[in-house]
Design a protein around this motif. Structure first.
Motif, PDB file in Angstrom:
ATOM      1  N   VAL A   1       0.822  -1.206   0.000  1.00 45.63           N
ATOM      2  CA  VAL A   1       0.000   0.000   0.000  1.00 45.63           C
ATOM      3  C   VAL A   1       0.862   1.264   0.000  1.00 45.63           C
ATOM      4  N   GLU A   2       1.865   1.336   0.846  1.00 44.76           N
ATOM      5  CA  GLU A   2       2.686   2.535   0.941  1.00 44.76           C
ATOM      6  C   GLU A   2       3.403   2.821  -0.370  1.00 44.76           C
ATOM      7  N   PHE A   3       3.913   1.770  -1.024  1.00 48.02           N
ATOM      8  CA  PHE A   3       4.627   1.968  -2.281  1.00 48.02           C
ATOM      9  C   PHE A   3       3.703   2.563  -3.336  1.00 48.02           C
ATOM     10  N   TYR A   4       2.509   2.003  -3.485  1.00 53.52           N
ATOM     11  CA  TYR A   4       1.599   2.497  -4.516  1.00 53.52           C
ATOM     12  C   TYR A   4       1.015   3.858  -4.160  1.00 53.52           C
ATOM     13  N   ALA A   5       0.839   4.152  -2.896  1.00 57.17           N
ATOM     14  CA  ALA A   5       0.436   5.497  -2.485  1.00 57.17           C
ATOM     15  C   ALA A   5       1.546   6.498  -2.818  1.00 57.17           C
ATOM     16  N   SER A   6       2.799   6.076  -2.662  1.00 60.63           N
ATOM     17  CA  SER A   6       3.936   6.927  -3.009  1.00 60.63           C
ATOM     18  C   SER A   6       4.011   7.148  -4.511  1.00 60.63           C
ATOM     19  N   LEU A   7       3.721   6.103  -5.294  1.00 58.55           N
ATOM     20  CA  LEU A   7       3.671   6.266  -6.749  1.00 58.55           C
ATOM     21  C   LEU A   7       2.603   7.279  -7.140  1.00 58.55           C
ATOM     22  N   LYS A   8       1.477   7.239  -6.456  1.00 55.35           N
ATOM     23  CA  LYS A   8       0.413   8.205  -6.752  1.00 55.35           C
ATOM     24  C   LYS A   8       0.883   9.625  -6.454  1.00 55.35           C
ATOM     25  N   ARG A   9       1.593   9.819  -5.340  1.00 50.27           N
ATOM     26  CA  ARG A   9       2.118  11.147  -5.029  1.00 50.27           C
ATOM     27  C   ARG A   9       3.125  11.598  -6.092  1.00 50.27           C
ATOM     28  N   ALA A  10       3.961  10.675  -6.543  1.00 48.86           N
ATOM     29  CA  ALA A  10       4.925  11.012  -7.587  1.00 48.86           C
ATOM     30  C   ALA A  10       4.204  11.376  -8.886  1.00 48.86           C
ATOM     31  N   LYS A  11       3.169  10.622  -9.227  1.00 52.22           N
ATOM     32  CA  LYS A  11       2.411  10.919 -10.446  1.00 52.22           C
ATOM     33  C   LYS A  11       1.663  12.238 -10.306  1.00 52.22           C
ATOM     34  N   ASP A  12       1.111  12.506  -9.140  1.00 54.57           N
ATOM     35  CA  ASP A  12       0.414  13.775  -8.922  1.00 54.57           C
ATOM     36  C   ASP A  12       1.358  14.956  -9.104  1.00 54.57           C
ATOM     37  N   SER A  13       2.574  14.849  -8.588  1.00 52.80           N
ATOM     38  CA  SER A  13       3.528  15.953  -8.742  1.00 52.80           C
ATOM     39  C   SER A  13       3.991  16.074 -10.192  1.00 52.80           C
ATOM     40  N   TRP A  14       4.112  14.945 -10.896  1.00 53.65           N
ATOM     41  CA  TRP A  14       4.480  14.963 -12.311  1.00 53.65           C
ATOM     42  C   TRP A  14       3.347  15.541 -13.152  1.00 53.65           C
ATOM     43  N   ASN A  15       2.101  15.241 -12.789  1.00 52.69           N
ATOM     44  CA  ASN A  15       0.938  15.717 -13.544  1.00 52.69           C
ATOM     45  C   ASN A  15       0.792  17.225 -13.539  1.00 52.69           C
ATOM     46  N   THR A  16       1.351  17.904 -12.568  1.00 50.96           N
ATOM     47  CA  THR A  16       1.215  19.354 -12.539  1.00 50.96           C
ATOM     48  C   THR A  16       1.817  19.994 -13.779  1.00 50.96           C
ATOM     49  N   ASP A  17       2.838  19.369 -14.352  1.00 49.74           N
ATOM     50  CA  ASP A  17       3.480  19.894 -15.568  1.00 49.74           C
ATOM     51  C   ASP A  17       3.159  19.085 -16.821  1.00 49.74           C
ATOM     52  N   HIS A  18       2.668  17.869 -16.657  1.00 48.57           N
ATOM     53  CA  HIS A  18       2.508  16.964 -17.799  1.00 48.57           C
ATOM     54  C   HIS A  18       1.130  16.319 -17.857  1.00 48.57           C
ATOM     55  N   ALA A  19       0.114  17.011 -17.453  1.00 44.68           N
ATOM     56  CA  ALA A  19      -1.223  16.419 -17.307  1.00 44.68           C
ATOM     57  C   ALA A  19      -1.758  15.799 -18.588  1.00 44.68           C
ATOM     58  N   ALA A  20      -1.408  16.352 -19.726  1.00 43.23           N
ATOM     59  CA  ALA A  20      -1.968  15.850 -20.988  1.00 43.23           C
ATOM     60  C   ALA A  20      -1.191  14.664 -21.563  1.00 43.23           C
ATOM     61  N   GLN A  21      -0.117  14.277 -20.926  1.00 45.72           N
ATOM     62  CA  GLN A  21       0.709  13.199 -21.472  1.00 45.72           C
ATOM     63  C   GLN A  21       0.207  11.835 -21.005  1.00 45.72           C
ATOM     64  N   PRO A  22       0.427  10.798 -21.820  1.00 47.99           N
ATOM     65  CA  PRO A  22      -0.060   9.463 -21.467  1.00 47.99           C
ATOM     66  C   PRO A  22       0.746   8.816 -20.342  1.00 47.99           C
ATOM     67  N   THR A  23       0.166   7.779 -19.788  1.00 46.73           N
ATOM     68  CA  THR A  23       0.797   7.044 -18.682  1.00 46.73           C
ATOM     69  C   THR A  23       2.173   6.512 -19.071  1.00 46.73           C
ATOM     70  N   GLU A  24       2.344   6.099 -20.318  1.00 50.47           N
ATOM     71  CA  GLU A  24       3.642   5.569 -20.751  1.00 50.47           C
ATOM     72  C   GLU A  24       4.754   6.584 -20.535  1.00 50.47           C
ATOM     73  N   ASN A  25       4.450   7.868 -20.715  1.00 53.59           N
ATOM     74  CA  ASN A  25       5.464   8.899 -20.478  1.00 53.59           C
ATOM     75  C   ASN A  25       5.822   8.991 -18.999  1.00 53.59           C
ATOM     76  N   PHE A  26       4.834   8.816 -18.126  1.00 49.71           N
ATOM     77  CA  PHE A  26       5.124   8.812 -16.692  1.00 49.71           C
ATOM     78  C   PHE A  26       5.989   7.616 -16.328  1.00 49.71           C
ATOM     79  N   LEU A  27       5.716   6.462 -16.927  1.00 46.71           N
ATOM     80  CA  LEU A  27       6.514   5.272 -16.635  1.00 46.71           C
ATOM     81  C   LEU A  27       7.956   5.469 -17.093  1.00 46.71           C
TER      82      LEU A  27
END
Length: 93
Positions: free
Chosen positions: A22-48
């Motif tokens: 749970v903690e790892f995936y919650a941390s991934l969500k926080r990382a994705k949320d911070s990445w989304n602030t600049d890259h919201a329109a980009q696909p998940t593959e770019n986040f990976l």
């Protein structure tokens, strides 16, 4: 146990869905949320790709699962340590 007890908190709900990480995936969500602030329109593959380039975590998209696989590999331990210090160390669910 009452059926509602499985979902009495966000953590309990995640725990029934993804198990003990749970903690790892919650941390991934926080990382994705911070990445989304600049890259919201980009696909998940770019986040990976960002995860692997910046934090050394290799994940993949599964056509079979219709989304991101739940497994991951540590591709670069030094980069992964930065992820741990930035996101996992302050795990809040």
């Amino acid at each position: 146990m009452n059926l509602d007890d499985y979902y009495n908190s966000h953590r309990a709900r995640l725990d029934t869905l993804i198990g003990e990480n749970v903690e790892f995936y919650a941390s991934l969500k926080r990382a994705k949320d911070s990445w989304n602030t600049d890259h919201a329109a980009q696909p998940t593959e770019n986040f990976l790709a960002h995860l692997e380039d910046v934090y050394g975590i290799r994940m993949s998209v599964s056509q079979k699962m219709s989304g991101v696989d739940t497994g991951y590999q540590i591709a670069d331990e030094k980069k992964y340590m930065m992820f741990v210090l930035k996101y996992l160390n302050n795990a809040q669910v």
